[in-house]
Design an enzyme around this catalytic site. Structure first.
Site, PDB file in Angstrom:
ATOM      1  CG  HIS A   1      -2.018  -0.984   1.179  1.00 23.24           C
ATOM      2  ND1 HIS A   1      -3.202  -0.829   1.846  1.00 23.24           N
ATOM      3  CD2 HIS A   1      -2.125  -2.170   0.523  1.00 23.24           C
ATOM      4  CE1 HIS A   1      -3.995  -1.863   1.604  1.00 23.24           C
ATOM      5  NE2 HIS A   1      -3.354  -2.699   0.813  1.00 23.24           N
TER       6      HIS A   1
ATOM      7  CE1 TYR B   1      -4.414   3.668   9.418  1.00 20.01           C
ATOM      8  CE2 TYR B   1      -4.916   3.484  11.752  1.00 20.01           C
ATOM      9  CZ  TYR B   1      -4.175   3.098  10.655  1.00 20.01           C
ATOM     10  OH  TYR B   1      -3.193   2.146  10.793  1.00 20.01           O
TER      11      TYR B   1
ATOM     12  N   PRO C   1      -2.748  -0.311  19.120  1.00 21.34           N
ATOM     13  CG  PRO C   1      -4.558  -1.693  18.586  1.00 21.34           C
ATOM     14  CD  PRO C   1      -3.909  -0.985  19.733  1.00 21.34           C
TER      15      PRO C   1
ATOM     16  CE  LYS D   1       5.237   2.940  13.440  1.00 24.23           C
ATOM     17  NZ  LYS D   1       4.872   2.297  12.174  1.00 24.23           N
TER      18      LYS D   1
ATOM     19  CE1 TYR E   1      -0.296   3.517   9.972  1.00 32.21           C
ATOM     20  CE2 TYR E   1       0.416   2.783   7.794  1.00 32.21           C
ATOM     21  CZ  TYR E   1      -0.446   2.685   8.872  1.00 32.21           C
ATOM     22  OH  TYR E   1      -1.455   1.754   8.876  1.00 32.21           O
TER      23      TYR E   1
HETATM   24  P1  RFL Z   1       3.883 -12.287  21.009  1.00 35.08           P
HETATM   25  O1  RFL Z   1       3.423 -12.266  19.605  1.00 35.08           O
HETATM   26  O2  RFL Z   1       2.904 -12.076  22.088  1.00 35.08           O
HETATM   27  O3  RFL Z   1       4.618 -13.673  21.200  1.00 35.08           O
HETATM   28  C1  RFL Z   1       4.969 -14.164  22.470  1.00 35.08           C
HETATM   29  C2  RFL Z   1       5.021 -15.679  22.410  1.00 35.08           C
HETATM   30  O4  RFL Z   1       5.461 -16.167  23.682  1.00 35.08           O
HETATM   31  C3  RFL Z   1       4.632 -17.230  24.074  1.00 35.08           C
HETATM   32  N1  RFL Z   1       4.670 -17.319  25.540  1.00 35.08           N
HETATM   33  C4  RFL Z   1       5.396 -18.219  26.223  1.00 35.08           C
HETATM   34  N2  RFL Z   1       6.200 -19.204  25.820  1.00 35.08           N
HETATM   35  C5  RFL Z   1       6.793 -19.952  26.777  1.00 35.08           C
HETATM   36  N3  RFL Z   1       6.565 -19.774  28.109  1.00 35.08           N
HETATM   37  C6  RFL Z   1       5.763 -18.791  28.565  1.00 35.08           C
HETATM   38  N4  RFL Z   1       5.553 -18.629  29.864  1.00 35.08           N
HETATM   39  C7  RFL Z   1       5.130 -17.962  27.599  1.00 35.08           C
HETATM   40  N5  RFL Z   1       4.272 -16.922  27.686  1.00 35.08           N
HETATM   41  C8  RFL Z   1       4.007 -16.545  26.432  1.00 35.08           C
HETATM   42  C9  RFL Z   1       3.282 -16.915  23.511  1.00 35.08           C
HETATM   43  O5  RFL Z   1       2.465 -18.079  23.376  1.00 35.08           O
HETATM   44  C10 RFL Z   1       3.652 -16.292  22.166  1.00 35.08           C
HETATM   45  O6  RFL Z   1       3.724 -17.272  21.140  1.00 35.08           O
HETATM   46  O7  RFL Z   1       5.057 -11.217  21.264  1.00 35.08           O
HETATM   47  P2  RFL Z   1       6.192 -10.637  20.258  1.00 35.08           P
HETATM   48  O8  RFL Z   1       6.948 -11.738  19.602  1.00 35.08           O
HETATM   49  O9  RFL Z   1       6.918  -9.637  21.055  1.00 35.08           O
HETATM   50  O10 RFL Z   1       5.368  -9.908  19.084  1.00 35.08           O
HETATM   51  C11 RFL Z   1       4.600  -8.784  19.347  1.00 35.08           C
HETATM   52  C12 RFL Z   1       3.407  -8.732  18.380  1.00 35.08           C
HETATM   53  O11 RFL Z   1       2.710  -9.957  18.440  1.00 35.08           O
HETATM   54  C13 RFL Z   1       2.455  -7.575  18.691  1.00 35.08           C
HETATM   55  O12 RFL Z   1       3.171  -6.445  19.082  1.00 35.08           O
HETATM   56  C14 RFL Z   1       1.578  -7.222  17.475  1.00 35.08           C
HETATM   57  O13 RFL Z   1       0.621  -8.220  17.220  1.00 35.08           O
HETATM   58  C15 RFL Z   1       0.870  -5.877  17.706  1.00 35.08           C
HETATM   59  N6  RFL Z   1      -0.038  -5.509  16.601  1.00 35.08           N
HETATM   60  C16 RFL Z   1       0.439  -4.939  15.448  1.00 35.08           C
HETATM   61  N7  RFL Z   1       1.748  -4.770  15.266  1.00 35.08           N
HETATM   62  C17 RFL Z   1       2.214  -4.285  14.079  1.00 35.08           C
HETATM   63  O14 RFL Z   1       3.423  -4.103  13.952  1.00 35.08           O
HETATM   64  N8  RFL Z   1       1.380  -3.997  13.027  1.00 35.08           N
HETATM   65  C18 RFL Z   1       0.027  -4.154  13.137  1.00 35.08           C
HETATM   66  O15 RFL Z   1      -0.689  -3.943  12.171  1.00 35.08           O
HETATM   67  C19 RFL Z   1      -0.495  -4.613  14.381  1.00 35.08           C
HETATM   68  N9  RFL Z   1      -1.808  -4.793  14.538  1.00 35.08           N
HETATM   69  C20 RFL Z   1      -1.414  -5.739  16.738  1.00 35.08           C
HETATM   70  C21 RFL Z   1      -2.272  -5.363  15.673  1.00 35.08           C
HETATM   71  C22 RFL Z   1      -1.929  -6.350  17.878  1.00 35.08           C
HETATM   72  C23 RFL Z   1      -3.286  -6.569  17.976  1.00 35.08           C
HETATM   73  N10 RFL Z   1      -3.769  -7.208  19.140  1.00 35.08           N
HETATM   74  C24 RFL Z   1      -4.523  -8.382  19.095  1.00 35.08           C
HETATM   75  C25 RFL Z   1      -3.220  -6.821  20.412  1.00 35.08           C
HETATM   76  C26 RFL Z   1      -3.634  -5.580  15.761  1.00 35.08           C
HETATM   77  C27 RFL Z   1      -4.140  -6.158  16.922  1.00 35.08           C
HETATM   78  C28 RFL Z   1      -5.614  -6.333  16.979  1.00 35.08           C
HETATM   79  C1  PHB Z   2      -4.677  -4.716  10.829  1.00 37.90           C
HETATM   80  O1  PHB Z   2      -4.802  -4.869   9.604  1.00 37.90           O
HETATM   81  O2  PHB Z   2      -4.893  -5.630  11.625  1.00 37.90           O
HETATM   82  C2  PHB Z   2      -4.255  -3.405  11.357  1.00 37.90           C
HETATM   83  C3  PHB Z   2      -3.962  -2.376  10.478  1.00 37.90           C
HETATM   84  C4  PHB Z   2      -3.594  -1.130  10.974  1.00 37.90           C
HETATM   85  C5  PHB Z   2      -3.505  -0.945  12.346  1.00 37.90           C
HETATM   86  C6  PHB Z   2      -3.784  -1.975  13.223  1.00 37.90           C
HETATM   87  C7  PHB Z   2      -4.164  -3.216  12.728  1.00 37.90           C
HETATM   88  O3  PHB Z   2      -3.173   0.286  12.828  1.00 37.90           O
END
Ligand code: RFL
Ligand code: PHB
Length: 413
Positions: free
Chosen positions: A93, A222, A314, A318, A406
């Site tokens: 995008h 957004y 979110p 980031k 961004y």
């Molecule tokens: P994770 O992904 O939480 O992975 C941690 C892993 O550790 C495991 N774990 C354990 N393993 C062993 N022993 C234990 N005691 C443990 N406790 C936990 C877990 O099962 C898991 O597999 O952390 P990590 O690797 O630091 O990654 C971070 C990202 O997952 C997170 O920041 C993103 O998902 C945030 N996020 C977004 N980030 C972006 O860069 N771009 C996006 O578009 C974006 N959109 C989002 C998001 C997060 C969202 N939610 C659900 C919070 C959209 C949403 C809706």
């Molecule tokens: C997503 O596609 O899940 C998404 C996109 C942009 C955001 C957060 C989540 O800021």
């Protein structure tokens, strides 16, 4: 850190019930983006690691989370050989849209950043690609590792204990990477007396859905509406990801599909003739929103990375990207340690990573406050919010600042 780098050693798998404990160079807790990417980067630098993950492979490969990859994340995945499917299936995008006050304005990310873009590619697809690459290279990921605990962090020989298939096991290592997310065990293992936590909890959450429908827009939208924020995102030509601002304590059961679509229509439709296309909703979740940083990101031989150390709301997309940026810094520091015994990069890890973390914190907080409606907002606040959106989308200086953040600041800025 000690001044001598230990000699490389091969990890081997045996229990510690009477048998020799396992040993590796870097013990990694958590197979999320941070843990898997770290293991991959270390492998490319000839450093061994073992990843311990509490959940099953099927579970981590099916968890729906992020969608937006920054330019630097895409470049890194590609340059390190795990970007083949991303290149084929990810959607590039070149802009995003901001909708407010009945109009829609575009931020031209590509033009404003000298040719950079974002790529829509789901986090669990990144996870699948990294797991496949690690296993194909003979890497060890121990799924279903229960009761993980970290020990002897302030010595040169830390260890990780866990149970697998009912058997107690121990993994000895030189360094532990705590990549176990916000609810993991690593951060709480750092004594409270040596860590400081900075936090802001927002009074709103996101109601998130996945719908089987054609794309509603060619770019993310957004929206700041008087009923609250909406984000229109996408996953594929047949699957869409939409979010609307809600009470974080609301219940999914209060939102039958009809009510969800009504809320989207009420917040999105305007004079411009655009209409949201509905489809069967196959996933619903309510997400609470917080900003959080733990300092320092290191205690003795334990190094925290990703959500284990920090959380962003979110709105700035980031979190995953920050997790990747952390492990780039950590992998480089570990390469210095094992390559020439230098410890300065490891000593600087927390400070180096935190510089970027706080910039992403600021950006995520700023996007969140600019786009959401707060129950406490006065009429003055609402007018000011619209003026800010007007400025950000019409001033080249302000749009450039948004675009630059961004698409992602340079990995070590
Ligand atoms: P994770 O992904 O939480 O992975 C941690 C892993 O550790 C495991 N774990 C354990 N393993 C062993 N022993 C234990 N005691 C443990 N406790 C936990 C877990 O099962 C898991 O597999 O952390 P990590 O690797 O630091 O990654 C971070 C990202 O997952 C997170 O920041 C993103 O998902 C945030 N996020 C977004 N980030 C972006 O860069 N771009 C996006 O578009 C974006 N959109 C989002 C998001 C997060 C969202 N939610 C659900 C919070 C959209 C949403 C809706
Ligand atoms: C997503 O596609 O899940 C998404 C996109 C942009 C955001 C957060 C989540 O800021």
């Amino acid at each position: 850190m000690g001044t001598t780098a230990p000699a490389p050693c091969r990890a081997f798998v045996t229990g510690h019930d009477g048998a020799a404990p396992m040993r590796t160079q870097v013990g990694i807790v958590g197979a999320g983006p941070a843990g898997l990417m770290l293991s991959h980067l270390l492998h490319l630098r000839g450093i061994e690691s073992v990843v311990l993950e509490v959940r099953s492979r099927a579970a981590i490969e099916a968890t729906i989370r992020a969608g937006v990859l920054e330019q630097g994340t895409v470049d890194l995945l590609t340059a390190t050989g795990v970007g083949e499917r991303l290149g084929r299936e990810g959607a590039i995008h070149h802009g995003i849209k901001l909708r407010f006050g009945g109009r829609t304005r575009r931020i031209d990310l590509h033009a404003l950043t000298g040719g950079k873009a974002i790529t829509l590619y789901a986090q669990h697809e990144v996870i699948k690609d990294l797991v496949e690459a690690r296993l194909a290279a003979g890497g060890q990921i121990r799924f279903d590792a229960k009761d993980v605990s970290v020990h002897d962090l302030d010595t040169d020989a830390p260890s990780i204990r866990f149970r697998q298939n009912g058997r107690a096991q121990e993994l000895r290592c030189d360094v532990i990477a705590g990549c176990d997310g916000f609810h993991g065990v690593c951060r709480p293992s750092v004594p409270e007396s040596v860590r400081t936590e900075y936090q802001r909890v927002y009074p709103f959450g996101w109601f998130s859905i996945l719908a089987e429908a054609p794309p509603a827009s060619d770019e993310l939208i957004y929206t700041c509406h008087e009923r609250g924020f909406v984000l229109i995102s996408t996953r594929s030509p047949t699957l869409q990801r939409f979010y609307f601002q809600c009470d974080p304590h609301d219940q999914i059961a209060n939102w039958p599909d009809d009510r969800i679509w009504q809320e989207f229509h009420a917040r999105l439709e305007n004079q411009e003739g655009w209409r949201l296309i509905e489809g069967p909703i196959i996933h619903k979740i309510i997400i609470a929103m917080r900003s959080f940083v733990c300092e320092p990101m290191r205690h003795g031989r334990l190094f925290l990375a990703g959500d284990a150390a920090h959380i962003v709301p979110p709105t700035g997309a980031k979190g995953l990207n920050l997790a990747v940026a952390d492990v780039v810094v950590l992998a480089r520091a570990l390469a210095g340690f094992y390559g020439s015994g230098r410890t300065d990069l490891l000593d600087d890890y927390s400070q180096t990573a935190l510089r970027r973390v706080w910039k992403a914190q600021h950006f995520s907080w700023w996007m969140t406050s600019m786009l959401h409606r707060s129950a406490e907002a006065s009429a003055f606040d609402l007018r000011r919010q619209l003026a800010e959106l007007d400025y950000v989308t019409s001033s080249p200086a302000a749009s450039t600042a948004l675009a630059e953040n961004y698409v992602g600041l340079p990995m070590e800025l």
